[in-house]
Motif scaffolding. Sequence first.
Motif, PDB file in Angstrom:
ATOM      1  N   PRO A 130       0.720  -1.568   0.132  1.00  0.00           N
ATOM      2  CA  PRO A 130       0.225   0.450  -0.266  1.00  0.00           C
ATOM      3  C   PRO A 130       0.519   1.268   0.129  1.00  0.00           C
ATOM      4  O   PRO A 130       0.028   2.286   0.256  1.00  0.00           O
ATOM      5  CB  PRO A 130      -0.438   0.076   1.125  1.00  0.00           C
ATOM      6  N   PHE A 131       2.025   1.230  -0.305  1.00  0.00           N
ATOM      7  CA  PHE A 131       3.009   3.052   0.103  1.00  0.00           C
ATOM      8  C   PHE A 131       2.759   3.488  -1.273  1.00  0.00           C
ATOM      9  O   PHE A 131       3.632   4.518  -0.608  1.00  0.00           O
ATOM     10  CB  PHE A 131       4.849   1.478   0.587  1.00  0.00           C
ATOM     11  N   LEU A 132       2.468   3.093  -2.041  1.00  0.00           N
ATOM     12  CA  LEU A 132       2.112   4.934  -2.896  1.00  0.00           C
ATOM     13  C   LEU A 132       0.330   4.442  -3.022  1.00  0.00           C
ATOM     14  O   LEU A 132       0.843   5.608  -4.160  1.00  0.00           O
ATOM     15  CB  LEU A 132       2.517   4.009  -4.706  1.00  0.00           C
ATOM     16  N   ALA A 133      -0.221   4.469  -2.051  1.00  0.00           N
ATOM     17  CA  ALA A 133      -1.646   4.081  -2.646  1.00  0.00           C
ATOM     18  C   ALA A 133      -2.411   4.075  -3.869  1.00  0.00           C
ATOM     19  O   ALA A 133      -3.464   4.720  -4.619  1.00  0.00           O
ATOM     20  CB  ALA A 133      -1.576   5.535  -1.488  1.00  0.00           C
ATOM     21  N   GLN A 134      -1.751   2.457  -4.275  1.00  0.00           N
ATOM     22  CA  GLN A 134      -2.275   2.599  -5.798  1.00  0.00           C
ATOM     23  C   GLN A 134      -3.304   1.474  -6.390  1.00  0.00           C
ATOM     24  O   GLN A 134      -3.524   0.808  -7.420  1.00  0.00           O
ATOM     25  CB  GLN A 134      -0.974   2.771  -7.043  1.00  0.00           C
ATOM     26  N   GLY A 135      -3.448   0.453  -4.653  1.00  0.00           N
ATOM     27  CA  GLY A 135      -3.996  -0.545  -5.321  1.00  0.00           C
ATOM     28  C   GLY A 135      -5.244   0.254  -6.005  1.00  0.00           C
ATOM     29  O   GLY A 135      -5.554  -0.616  -6.951  1.00  0.00           O
ATOM     30  N   ALA A 136      -6.051   0.615  -5.562  1.00  0.00           N
ATOM     31  CA  ALA A 136      -7.280   0.701  -6.394  1.00  0.00           C
ATOM     32  C   ALA A 136      -7.101   1.828  -7.621  1.00  0.00           C
ATOM     33  O   ALA A 136      -8.090   1.952  -8.132  1.00  0.00           O
ATOM     34  CB  ALA A 136      -8.576   1.800  -5.262  1.00  0.00           C
ATOM     35  N   CYS A 137      -6.882   2.469  -6.898  1.00  0.00           N
ATOM     36  CA  CYS A 137      -5.966   3.489  -8.899  1.00  0.00           C
ATOM     37  C   CYS A 137      -5.924   2.483  -9.809  1.00  0.00           C
ATOM     38  O   CYS A 137      -6.138   2.443 -10.453  1.00  0.00           O
ATOM     39  CB  CYS A 137      -5.223   4.719  -8.351  1.00  0.00           C
ATOM     40  N   SER A 138      -5.138   1.742  -9.936  1.00  0.00           N
ATOM     41  CA  SER A 138      -4.711   0.564 -10.329  1.00  0.00           C
ATOM     42  C   SER A 138      -6.081  -0.191 -11.144  1.00  0.00           C
ATOM     43  O   SER A 138      -6.073  -0.205 -12.477  1.00  0.00           O
ATOM     44  CB  SER A 138      -3.817  -0.148 -10.370  1.00  0.00           C
ATOM     45  N   GLY A 139      -6.311  -0.419 -10.128  1.00  0.00           N
ATOM     46  CA  GLY A 139      -8.090  -1.243 -10.497  1.00  0.00           C
ATOM     47  C   GLY A 139      -9.084  -0.033 -11.220  1.00  0.00           C
ATOM     48  O   GLY A 139      -9.578  -0.713 -12.395  1.00  0.00           O
ATOM     49  N   LEU A 140      -9.182   0.952 -11.146  1.00  0.00           N
ATOM     50  CA  LEU A 140      -9.492   2.063 -11.560  1.00  0.00           C
ATOM     51  C   LEU A 140      -9.375   1.958 -13.673  1.00  0.00           C
ATOM     52  O   LEU A 140     -10.087   2.838 -14.628  1.00  0.00           O
ATOM     53  CB  LEU A 140     -10.026   3.524 -11.522  1.00  0.00           C
ATOM     54  N   PHE A 143      -0.260  -4.075 -18.162  1.00  0.00           N
ATOM     55  CA  PHE A 143       0.973  -4.830 -17.451  1.00  0.00           C
ATOM     56  C   PHE A 143       2.226  -4.219 -17.483  1.00  0.00           C
ATOM     57  O   PHE A 143       2.974  -4.005 -15.499  1.00  0.00           O
ATOM     58  CB  PHE A 143       1.385  -5.958 -17.887  1.00  0.00           C
ATOM     59  N   PRO A 144       2.769  -3.554 -17.769  1.00  0.00           N
ATOM     60  CA  PRO A 144       3.662  -2.006 -17.945  1.00  0.00           C
ATOM     61  C   PRO A 144       3.592  -1.705 -16.368  1.00  0.00           C
ATOM     62  O   PRO A 144       4.749  -1.292 -15.685  1.00  0.00           O
ATOM     63  CB  PRO A 144       4.427  -2.046 -18.883  1.00  0.00           C
ATOM     64  N   GLN A 145       2.221  -0.631 -16.480  1.00  0.00           N
ATOM     65  CA  GLN A 145       2.380   0.722 -15.653  1.00  0.00           C
ATOM     66  C   GLN A 145       2.301  -0.340 -14.251  1.00  0.00           C
ATOM     67  O   GLN A 145       2.433   0.045 -13.299  1.00  0.00           O
ATOM     68  CB  GLN A 145       0.402   0.809 -15.827  1.00  0.00           C
ATOM     69  N   VAL A 146       1.424  -1.319 -14.155  1.00  0.00           N
ATOM     70  CA  VAL A 146       0.815  -2.199 -13.021  1.00  0.00           C
ATOM     71  C   VAL A 146       2.356  -3.168 -12.450  1.00  0.00           C
ATOM     72  O   VAL A 146       3.115  -2.507 -11.265  1.00  0.00           O
ATOM     73  CB  VAL A 146      -0.168  -3.160 -13.263  1.00  0.00           C
ATOM     74  N   GLU A 147       2.905  -3.393 -13.473  1.00  0.00           N
ATOM     75  CA  GLU A 147       4.715  -4.453 -12.180  1.00  0.00           C
ATOM     76  C   GLU A 147       5.505  -3.136 -11.962  1.00  0.00           C
ATOM     77  O   GLU A 147       5.852  -3.299 -11.295  1.00  0.00           O
ATOM     78  CB  GLU A 147       5.313  -4.397 -14.210  1.00  0.00           C
ATOM     79  N   GLU A 148       5.695  -2.107 -13.216  1.00  0.00           N
ATOM     80  CA  GLU A 148       6.782  -0.295 -12.210  1.00  0.00           C
ATOM     81  C   GLU A 148       5.701  -0.002 -10.853  1.00  0.00           C
ATOM     82  O   GLU A 148       6.687   0.141  -9.966  1.00  0.00           O
ATOM     83  CB  GLU A 148       6.838   0.529 -12.864  1.00  0.00           C
ATOM     84  N   VAL A 149       5.028  -0.079 -11.244  1.00  0.00           N
ATOM     85  CA  VAL A 149       3.968   0.189  -9.336  1.00  0.00           C
ATOM     86  C   VAL A 149       4.063  -0.802  -8.405  1.00  0.00           C
ATOM     87  O   VAL A 149       4.687   0.137  -7.359  1.00  0.00           O
ATOM     88  CB  VAL A 149       2.336   1.085  -9.692  1.00  0.00           C
ATOM     89  N   VAL A 150       3.892  -2.127  -8.679  1.00  0.00           N
ATOM     90  CA  VAL A 150       4.662  -2.780  -7.966  1.00  0.00           C
ATOM     91  C   VAL A 150       5.246  -2.762  -7.050  1.00  0.00           C
ATOM     92  O   VAL A 150       6.073  -2.912  -5.944  1.00  0.00           O
ATOM     93  CB  VAL A 150       3.893  -4.046  -8.181  1.00  0.00           C
ATOM     94  N   THR A 151       6.409  -2.717  -8.178  1.00  0.00           N
ATOM     95  CA  THR A 151       7.954  -2.626  -8.425  1.00  0.00           C
ATOM     96  C   THR A 151       8.772  -1.537  -7.261  1.00  0.00           C
ATOM     97  O   THR A 151       9.088  -2.066  -5.405  1.00  0.00           O
ATOM     98  CB  THR A 151       9.198  -2.794  -9.393  1.00  0.00           C
ATOM     99  N   VAL A 152       7.872  -0.017  -7.143  1.00  0.00           N
ATOM    100  CA  VAL A 152       8.606   1.287  -6.566  1.00  0.00           C
ATOM    101  C   VAL A 152       7.335   0.721  -5.087  1.00  0.00           C
ATOM    102  O   VAL A 152       8.142   0.796  -4.349  1.00  0.00           O
ATOM    103  CB  VAL A 152       8.220   2.348  -7.406  1.00  0.00           C
ATOM    104  N   SER A 153       6.254   0.258  -5.103  1.00  0.00           N
ATOM    105  CA  SER A 153       5.738   0.577  -3.890  1.00  0.00           C
ATOM    106  C   SER A 153       6.522  -0.473  -3.364  1.00  0.00           C
ATOM    107  O   SER A 153       6.081  -0.708  -1.505  1.00  0.00           O
ATOM    108  CB  SER A 153       4.850   0.171  -4.044  1.00  0.00           C
ATOM    109  N   GLU A 154       6.621  -2.006  -3.515  1.00  0.00           N
ATOM    110  CA  GLU A 154       7.295  -2.599  -2.355  1.00  0.00           C
ATOM    111  C   GLU A 154       8.515  -2.494  -2.398  1.00  0.00           C
ATOM    112  O   GLU A 154       9.319  -2.855  -1.140  1.00  0.00           O
ATOM    113  CB  GLU A 154       7.984  -4.479  -3.581  1.00  0.00           C
ATOM    114  N   GLN A 155       9.327  -1.830  -3.030  1.00  0.00           N
ATOM    115  CA  GLN A 155      11.083  -1.437  -2.849  1.00  0.00           C
ATOM    116  C   GLN A 155      11.030  -0.281  -0.910  1.00  0.00           C
ATOM    117  O   GLN A 155      11.206  -0.608  -0.128  1.00  0.00           O
ATOM    118  CB  GLN A 155      11.606  -0.143  -3.399  1.00  0.00           C
ATOM    119  N   ILE A 156       9.921   0.644  -1.090  1.00  0.00           N
ATOM    120  CA  ILE A 156       9.425   1.403  -0.664  1.00  0.00           C
ATOM    121  C   ILE A 156       9.208   0.575   1.152  1.00  0.00           C
ATOM    122  O   ILE A 156       9.155   0.831   1.840  1.00  0.00           O
ATOM    123  CB  ILE A 156       7.968   2.545  -0.810  1.00  0.00           C
TER     124      ILE A 156
END
Length: 538
Positions: A307-317, A348-361
Amino acid sequence: MLMEQFDVVISGYGPTGQASASLLSRMGHRVCVIERWPSLYGLPRLCTIDGETARIVQAAGDVDEALRDSHQLKRTLLLNEDHELILKMDHDRYSVSGYPSHISMYQPHIEDAMDAAAREHGATVYQGWEVQSWTQDDDIVTIQVHKTESDDPAESMTIQARYLIGADGARSIVRESAGIERDGSEFRSAWICVDAIRKRVLPKFWGLSEDMRESVIMAAPEGRAFAVIPIGDRRLRFEFYADPESTHDERMSFDAGYEVLERVHGLTRDDVEIYRTVMFPFQSRLARSWQSGRVLLAGDAAHTMTPFLAQGACSGLRDAINLSWKLDLVLRGVSDPALLKTYFTERFPQVEEVVTVSEQIGRWAMELDSEKARQRDRDLLEGSVLPPPPPAADIDEGVLLNEGTEPVVGQLAPQGRVSFEGREGRFDDVVGWGFQLIMRDVDVAVSLSDDDRAFLETIRCTIVGVGEVAGPGIARDLDGAYAAFLSEHRIAGFLARPDFYVFAAVHDATDVQAVVSQLRIQLSASRDQASAGTVPVG
């Protein structure tokens, strides 16, 4: 029960399912929703959306109602246990979409707005029902559904649709039935969340949060990490590290919540009123495919993240709007089902990038080892390790006219406030949502060929000029958003898609015919192949 027929059935009615139902029914399609819970959840899970997502909510519902309890989130701060600032993510700006870049809001208001719009547009919503199984052939998906927690055969029904969207969460029945596997990270953690309503103005947390318009994470090791997240104007979420492998029942009572709030933050029942405690485990997992024939995945069914970029629901929308406009064209026979392959290609590339950055934080925030935490602090404070850049919103491949010479292609198009034909407000509300062909100071509609005009009407494309002065076919650019965007990118106009991404840049009015022709080719090429018998038509 008798078999019902729909264009699209959506399994799951969280934000992703609500947006999909509202957008598809808004475009005139017969939509059915199957949701296992008997009512909307009514409590917040997400706390923050970005400007792009707010514009999606605008397309899917009454955005002013959805954001009536919201404010701009200024920044997210990561502190170490000595209260030193080791990472700052600034959000104190406006997005090109016409909203603040980050918005703290109350999720039930967003869900209520999209639900109301979906029903108003004619969507059929079955709450308290769930998908039991489904089968598909070349033409149709047949879905077996039953009342939740009922074994009575009389409380079941069969529904058919041309497409099924699985927006049914991380434990998606639709995904599991399709046999789609997921790849996951080994990093797994959890927060225990104590949600509360403020009773009065609270003191500054660590001397940093003057007006509660900041998210603050205290990255203390040994399981002592915690965070404070605003939820709109009146509510707060207090988060505390939890071992994801345990239930922590003893920490879930309201009394336990008040105890930890007083011990950690010095807050009492005079300061806040707790209304919910809940444990949120999190782990990044990506489905390897988001489509199996006429069955598609969206939201947490396709991807989960920290949840560290607050992008879960944003990605779903973002999934919902990308998939909805493509399904619209396929269902109306404008495009072949092959267009749906670009859904995965683009998202998929958009989500993969968000997942990577959020996980690092997240790894930094939830580090358990004291020595590794100290090394993290040294690396970030000394600059030997740089924070990951924020994920780009751009699309690099898909339905784009991009020959590598137009950086603006694949970026988000602007939304400003305009005045047009006696109305004033946000562009999408005043002029129209969908494909948008926008030119500076020129009404290009009058110069289009009959064929081009007919094609643009078929795909429901808005054609308008924007300028300092309104005129026939020209909207007045009230806040200068379009002038600034066009000047920044040195273009005279653009053609944008219904999910707001720029399909093509236009440098001169004489370019419009070629741009429209290329859009027609990309949307219709597979349709032409299908007519020749080389591609199956859906």
